[in-house]
Design a protein around this motif. Sequence first.
Motif, PDB file in Angstrom:
ATOM      1  N   TRP A 473     -21.841 -36.081  21.841  1.00  0.00           N
ATOM      2  CA  TRP A 473     -22.279 -36.157  20.716  1.00  0.00           C
ATOM      3  C   TRP A 473     -22.623 -34.799  19.767  1.00  0.00           C
ATOM      4  O   TRP A 473     -22.221 -34.697  18.686  1.00  0.00           O
ATOM      5  CB  TRP A 473     -23.581 -36.885  20.730  1.00  0.00           C
ATOM      6  N   LYS A 474     -23.451 -33.960  20.487  1.00  0.00           N
ATOM      7  CA  LYS A 474     -23.576 -32.646  19.946  1.00  0.00           C
ATOM      8  C   LYS A 474     -22.420 -31.831  19.856  1.00  0.00           C
ATOM      9  O   LYS A 474     -22.176 -31.306  18.720  1.00  0.00           O
ATOM     10  CB  LYS A 474     -24.558 -31.849  20.890  1.00  0.00           C
ATOM     11  N   GLY A 475     -21.320 -31.927  20.558  1.00  0.00           N
ATOM     12  CA  GLY A 475     -20.088 -31.141  20.348  1.00  0.00           C
ATOM     13  C   GLY A 475     -19.321 -31.811  19.231  1.00  0.00           C
ATOM     14  O   GLY A 475     -18.751 -31.077  18.221  1.00  0.00           O
ATOM     15  N   LEU A 476     -19.397 -33.255  18.881  1.00  0.00           N
ATOM     16  CA  LEU A 476     -18.863 -33.792  17.588  1.00  0.00           C
ATOM     17  C   LEU A 476     -19.552 -33.525  16.334  1.00  0.00           C
ATOM     18  O   LEU A 476     -19.054 -33.134  15.282  1.00  0.00           O
ATOM     19  CB  LEU A 476     -18.767 -35.304  17.858  1.00  0.00           C
ATOM     20  N   ARG A 477     -20.984 -33.175  16.500  1.00  0.00           N
ATOM     21  CA  ARG A 477     -21.632 -32.701  15.425  1.00  0.00           C
ATOM     22  C   ARG A 477     -21.414 -31.474  14.977  1.00  0.00           C
ATOM     23  O   ARG A 477     -21.025 -30.991  13.756  1.00  0.00           O
ATOM     24  CB  ARG A 477     -23.128 -32.826  15.550  1.00  0.00           C
ATOM     25  N   ASN A 481     -19.735 -30.004  11.451  1.00  0.00           N
ATOM     26  CA  ASN A 481     -20.508 -28.968  10.674  1.00  0.00           C
ATOM     27  C   ASN A 481     -19.717 -27.679  10.457  1.00  0.00           C
ATOM     28  O   ASN A 481     -20.164 -26.788   9.962  1.00  0.00           O
ATOM     29  CB  ASN A 481     -21.848 -28.864  11.216  1.00  0.00           C
ATOM     30  N   ALA A 482     -18.646 -27.557  11.330  1.00  0.00           N
ATOM     31  CA  ALA A 482     -18.144 -26.204  11.518  1.00  0.00           C
ATOM     32  C   ALA A 482     -17.515 -25.883   9.991  1.00  0.00           C
ATOM     33  O   ALA A 482     -17.108 -26.648   9.192  1.00  0.00           O
ATOM     34  CB  ALA A 482     -16.707 -26.291  12.497  1.00  0.00           C
ATOM     35  N   PRO A 483     -17.640 -24.353   9.717  1.00  0.00           N
ATOM     36  CA  PRO A 483     -17.276 -23.798   8.554  1.00  0.00           C
ATOM     37  C   PRO A 483     -16.031 -23.802   8.340  1.00  0.00           C
ATOM     38  O   PRO A 483     -15.688 -23.565   6.873  1.00  0.00           O
ATOM     39  CB  PRO A 483     -17.935 -22.317   8.612  1.00  0.00           C
ATOM     40  N   ASP A 484     -15.035 -24.032   9.008  1.00  0.00           N
ATOM     41  CA  ASP A 484     -13.615 -23.989   8.779  1.00  0.00           C
ATOM     42  C   ASP A 484     -12.936 -24.965   9.967  1.00  0.00           C
ATOM     43  O   ASP A 484     -13.226 -25.388  10.784  1.00  0.00           O
ATOM     44  CB  ASP A 484     -12.998 -22.466   9.205  1.00  0.00           C
ATOM     45  N   VAL A 543     -19.021 -21.432  18.024  1.00  0.00           N
ATOM     46  CA  VAL A 543     -19.032 -22.233  16.768  1.00  0.00           C
ATOM     47  C   VAL A 543     -20.295 -22.648  16.264  1.00  0.00           C
ATOM     48  O   VAL A 543     -20.361 -22.505  14.927  1.00  0.00           O
ATOM     49  CB  VAL A 543     -17.850 -23.315  17.151  1.00  0.00           C
ATOM     50  N   ASN A 544     -21.093 -23.228  17.159  1.00  0.00           N
ATOM     51  CA  ASN A 544     -22.526 -23.645  16.643  1.00  0.00           C
ATOM     52  C   ASN A 544     -23.336 -22.651  15.916  1.00  0.00           C
ATOM     53  O   ASN A 544     -23.946 -22.909  14.944  1.00  0.00           O
ATOM     54  CB  ASN A 544     -23.097 -24.401  17.792  1.00  0.00           C
ATOM     55  N   ASP A 550     -23.887 -19.065   9.046  1.00  0.00           N
ATOM     56  CA  ASP A 550     -23.493 -19.355   7.746  1.00  0.00           C
ATOM     57  C   ASP A 550     -24.308 -20.099   6.884  1.00  0.00           C
ATOM     58  O   ASP A 550     -24.486 -19.806   5.468  1.00  0.00           O
ATOM     59  CB  ASP A 550     -21.985 -20.036   7.457  1.00  0.00           C
ATOM     60  N   VAL A 551     -25.044 -21.148   7.450  1.00  0.00           N
ATOM     61  CA  VAL A 551     -25.969 -21.987   6.631  1.00  0.00           C
ATOM     62  C   VAL A 551     -27.064 -21.297   6.009  1.00  0.00           C
ATOM     63  O   VAL A 551     -27.612 -21.099   5.245  1.00  0.00           O
ATOM     64  CB  VAL A 551     -26.545 -23.195   7.582  1.00  0.00           C
TER      65      VAL A 551
END
Length: 565
Positions: A473-477, A481-484, A543-544, A550-551
């Motif tokens: 689930w965390k991987g899918l989130r 939310n990935a920037p690209d 990635v996370n 970026d956020v």
Amino acid sequence: MIWVVLALKYLVLLLICLFVLVIFFNRGAGGKINRAALLVLRSGSAAVPEGKRWELGKGVVLGRSSDCAVSLPDPYVSNRHARIILQDKKYYVTDLGSTNGTLLENHYLTAPQILRNGSQLQVGGFTLRADLPEQNQARRSFLLPLFPGLILGAGSLELYREQLLSTQDIALLAVAALFLVVSSFIVEYKGKGDPLIIHIIGVLSALGLIFIFRVNPYYGLRQAYWVLAGYTLFWLIQIFLSEYRRLLDYKYTFMVLSIVFLIFTIIFGVEAGGARSWLSLGSFRFQASEFVKVFMVIFLAGYLEENKEILRVGTLKFGRFYLPDWPYLGPLLVVCGFSLLLLVFQKDLGMALLFFVTFLVMVYIATERSYYLLLGLGLFSIGAVLMYYIFPHVQSRILIYLDPWQQIDGGGYQVVQSLFAISGGGIFGMGLGSGFPKLIPAVHTDFIFSLIGEELGLLGVMGILGIYYLLVWKGLRISFNAPDGFGSLLACGFSAILALQTLIIVGGVISVIPLTGIPLPFLSYGGSSFVSNCFLMGILYKVNAESERDVDQHGASMRAVEVDR
């Protein structure tokens, strides 16, 4: 004395349950977003004055229709123009196929995007600003990073009492526990990404070490070294990979490495368990396909990101469908088909299945075209029938799956003993060290889940499956939310690998699907599997971390703009 013995036998089970409960408590401790709203900065209609506010709640639909929560009476606004929805405590905005499009910060929306405080939307003649109160972050937890060490400590005490560990084994497990705990504390208090990823890896690694030592201290000793090596690789990725986007420049390098590894395995490989999937360098052996699965996801993510528009739309018409030109679709099919063929020649059909389904998932996510899924399922069905008639060991596994009791003295013995072990565990299990692992061949590799079910019971295996669920689930989130697009596809592919690998091996040991020789991530014995999964998780965490960075940078720039105003 009996109460002390029972406490030691069930302390690991208690810690698993506590770990899951602490995660949910800690994640729920973050503040809620209240009274988030859209503010009209410029109006395209006299019916909507400037300064008007609409509260967002859990989500709203923007459009010209009066049925929309945010009604914008403007001929340039579609009836249902755009939607804002709250997911994972963040607001996302997406265009609903409007005629004139939706602009976020002067860029047209082509996919769901995070709506941040101060972001401006342009819908027809309206300019709207998002007023989102600052979200409280989930508070730091001093307890979560301790769980890998606590589990290793509790398990070691019981195994030492059972005379299954020596003093040297205890010392090595203490070093591993220190390494896991320190890593968890670093990401909890110093890391930019979500620390839950490394906490979960630590707990699964600790459980794997305990049960592998419980089966055979020799394998446990080797696994402890692989845990240290895997964690070292994880941290090397964080230190030396400046940004994950650099992997995009080497996508064809990873593709070539994958093909070379598979060809070398066919020519020089060593057969084990009916599959020729091991490369041997003296006394050192590794399973090349474990690394190929990671390399091919990197290649697929890069290739699909660069060509997803053409693959999505297509230019060649076949009946009702449009397919891409061969120069774009061909290389993808050739590389993936060739890789699958090499895996089949190795008789590593479990890894071939894992790779094929991951490939389908990534293509579908990139193109959003269901006919790719239908085509893939059709090819899979044809391939499965061919494999059944070509490979005798595939026929054997299918027959064992259909009725293992008919072959209880042969190939069905392993599955039958696995079912006996899991059913004998009941709800709470027989207690750590009280099972009969020697009755199940290769219990420390493919059937570690059966031993856990026998000694920790239904409660223990449900807790472990819940931990895997949280990791996927965390991987899918992270993917969402990935920037690209490249980061999104990377995270999606890696999450699919973890989910499918877990489902395939758990389904096999409980005889829901035919058994395949795939290790359970972070739990089963195997250096190749553990190190490759740490490589995978290292990139996922990267990635996370970059998404969170970026956020933060966007939030700081928006606050600076507000100050200037």
